[in-house]
Design an enzyme around this catalytic site. Sequence first.
Site, PDB file in Angstrom:
ATOM      1  N   THR A  95      21.302   5.217  36.189  1.00 47.98           N
ATOM      2  CA  THR A  95      21.606   4.727  34.840  1.00 47.98           C
ATOM      3  C   THR A  95      22.148   3.315  34.976  1.00 47.98           C
ATOM      4  OG1 THR A  95      22.184   6.952  34.103  1.00 47.98           O
ATOM      5  CG2 THR A  95      22.925   5.126  32.734  1.00 47.98           C
ATOM      6  N   LYS A 170      18.231   6.243  27.052  1.00 49.95           N
ATOM      7  CA  LYS A 170      19.365   6.947  27.685  1.00 49.95           C
ATOM      8  C   LYS A 170      20.699   6.516  27.051  1.00 49.95           C
ATOM      9  CE  LYS A 170      22.049   8.637  31.059  1.00 49.95           C
ATOM     10  NZ  LYS A 170      22.250  10.023  31.379  1.00 49.95           N
ATOM     11  N   LYS A 245      31.095   4.938  31.551  1.00 45.92           N
ATOM     12  CA  LYS A 245      30.101   3.989  32.083  1.00 45.92           C
ATOM     13  C   LYS A 245      28.940   3.812  31.102  1.00 45.92           C
ATOM     14  CE  LYS A 245      26.375   3.661  35.406  1.00 45.92           C
ATOM     15  NZ  LYS A 245      25.600   4.268  36.476  1.00 45.92           N
TER      16      LYS A 245
HETATM   17  P1  NAD Z   1      26.880   9.318  43.591  1.00 44.78           P
HETATM   18  O1  NAD Z   1      27.916   8.274  43.753  1.00 44.78           O
HETATM   19  O2  NAD Z   1      27.208  10.739  43.866  1.00 44.78           O
HETATM   20  O3  NAD Z   1      25.601   8.959  44.487  1.00 44.78           O
HETATM   21  C1  NAD Z   1      25.166   7.651  44.736  1.00 44.78           C
HETATM   22  C2  NAD Z   1      24.826   7.558  46.209  1.00 44.78           C
HETATM   23  O4  NAD Z   1      24.276   6.262  46.467  1.00 44.78           O
HETATM   24  C3  NAD Z   1      26.044   7.713  47.124  1.00 44.78           C
HETATM   25  O5  NAD Z   1      25.831   8.806  47.998  1.00 44.78           O
HETATM   26  C4  NAD Z   1      26.122   6.383  47.856  1.00 44.78           C
HETATM   27  O6  NAD Z   1      26.566   6.509  49.193  1.00 44.78           O
HETATM   28  C5  NAD Z   1      24.694   5.909  47.775  1.00 44.78           C
HETATM   29  N1  NAD Z   1      24.505   4.473  47.939  1.00 44.78           N
HETATM   30  C6  NAD Z   1      25.144   3.460  47.335  1.00 44.78           C
HETATM   31  N2  NAD Z   1      24.628   2.276  47.720  1.00 44.78           N
HETATM   32  C7  NAD Z   1      23.621   2.556  48.582  1.00 44.78           C
HETATM   33  C8  NAD Z   1      22.714   1.761  49.317  1.00 44.78           C
HETATM   34  N3  NAD Z   1      22.706   0.434  49.232  1.00 44.78           N
HETATM   35  N4  NAD Z   1      21.828   2.396  50.127  1.00 44.78           N
HETATM   36  C9  NAD Z   1      21.811   3.738  50.221  1.00 44.78           C
HETATM   37  N5  NAD Z   1      22.649   4.537  49.548  1.00 44.78           N
HETATM   38  C10 NAD Z   1      23.547   3.959  48.740  1.00 44.78           C
HETATM   39  O7  NAD Z   1      26.334   9.127  42.085  1.00 44.78           O
HETATM   40  P2  NAD Z   1      25.485  10.175  41.220  1.00 44.78           P
HETATM   41  O8  NAD Z   1      26.394  11.049  40.432  1.00 44.78           O
HETATM   42  O9  NAD Z   1      24.430  10.776  42.085  1.00 44.78           O
HETATM   43  O10 NAD Z   1      24.813   9.176  40.159  1.00 44.78           O
HETATM   44  C11 NAD Z   1      23.725   8.346  40.499  1.00 44.78           C
HETATM   45  C12 NAD Z   1      23.215   7.716  39.217  1.00 44.78           C
HETATM   46  O11 NAD Z   1      22.816   8.736  38.310  1.00 44.78           O
HETATM   47  C13 NAD Z   1      24.266   6.872  38.487  1.00 44.78           C
HETATM   48  O12 NAD Z   1      23.641   5.722  37.970  1.00 44.78           O
HETATM   49  C14 NAD Z   1      24.749   7.800  37.379  1.00 44.78           C
HETATM   50  O13 NAD Z   1      25.227   7.081  36.262  1.00 44.78           O
HETATM   51  C15 NAD Z   1      23.478   8.564  37.060  1.00 44.78           C
HETATM   52  N6  NAD Z   1      23.692   9.898  36.464  1.00 44.78           N
HETATM   53  C16 NAD Z   1      24.606  10.757  36.999  1.00 44.78           C
HETATM   54  C17 NAD Z   1      24.780  12.006  36.415  1.00 44.78           C
HETATM   55  C18 NAD Z   1      25.782  13.005  36.982  1.00 44.78           C
HETATM   56  O14 NAD Z   1      26.061  14.010  36.298  1.00 44.78           O
HETATM   57  N7  NAD Z   1      26.319  12.784  38.177  1.00 44.78           N
HETATM   58  C19 NAD Z   1      24.021  12.376  35.287  1.00 44.78           C
HETATM   59  C20 NAD Z   1      23.070  11.495  34.793  1.00 44.78           C
HETATM   60  C21 NAD Z   1      22.916  10.238  35.388  1.00 44.78           C
END
Ligand code: NAD
Length: 296
Positions: A95, A170, A245
Amino acid sequence: MTATRSIGFIGLGTMGGPMAANLVRAGHRVTGYDLAAPAREQAAAQGVMIAVSAAEAVGDADVVLTMLPTGRHVLDSYGELTEAASGALFIDCSTIAVGDARVAADLARVAGHRAVDAPVSGGVAGAEAASLTFMVGADDTDFAEAEPVLAAMGRRVVHCGASGAGQAAKICNNMILGVSMIAVSEAFVLGESLGLSHQVLYDVASTASGQCWALTGNCPVPGPVPTSPANRDYAAGFAAALMAKDLGLAADAAAASAVPAELGRRASELFAAFAQDGAGGLDFSAIITTLRKDTA
Ligand code: NAD
């Protein structure tokens, strides 16, 4: 039968981990990378091949999927993923701001790739159960190619328009959700002070014109909807920090488009303050606790 794709998956976190696992289950060849060792280990246990770098993960890929925290992460990654084969389909499921999604798509295209924004709704449970909704910004050809890949991770794949349109859908949806959760919460707080029981207000509003998902799916008071986070001390669910966010992205987009969105901006302020107060890990419906305090 969906064709087997060679997929490079960057970002194997809370959402990306189970999404990558579902791609493996669907028969795709998935090579993943995450900066965090625990995320890599969990994904490996689900059959994801782990690369030593993002560049290696995308080296053989014809589809590159990213699930990263913010627009900055996505833009940095897109700038580095030059190893991907020419013509690879880049799908970003994070997102991020509409403007960042368009810049990311331009970066991919300039490097000879194709690009799709496909943010998700449905949270961790949806990621695990492959029941996410994808909101997709892409041209018709790229959408047709992305759709079967996304369908392995979700139940609905909606083509919203050109690049950035998925992110636009979204944040508009989540602005409705953030504002409606505050509206429902304020109504319960007012009802409490007027002597209405939670159940009575629920029974009336859930079958009247006040009906909405914030009330009937994620009711902010315990009791009327047994599955709502309010019944388990607001354990998320959809974390308040993520709502803050998304509302911030919506408020920024409104400002950039000179759209007043007064309630959306106010909801953004309230959720940002709530998350900064240390409550970011709670379900977003816990916002009712601050609304109650403010009226005390
Ligand atoms: P998260 O922080 O659990 O996962 C993100 C991952 O990206 C982490 O494991 C981190 O180590 C990795 N990362 C960061 N930079 C990196 C790089 N350069 N190379 C490789 N890996 C890297 O976050 P999440 O909850 O999985 O959310 C991810 C996205 O999905 C966000 O944009 C969030 O807004 C969106 N989202 C989350 C949810 C939810 O319920 N968690 C729901 C809808 C949308």
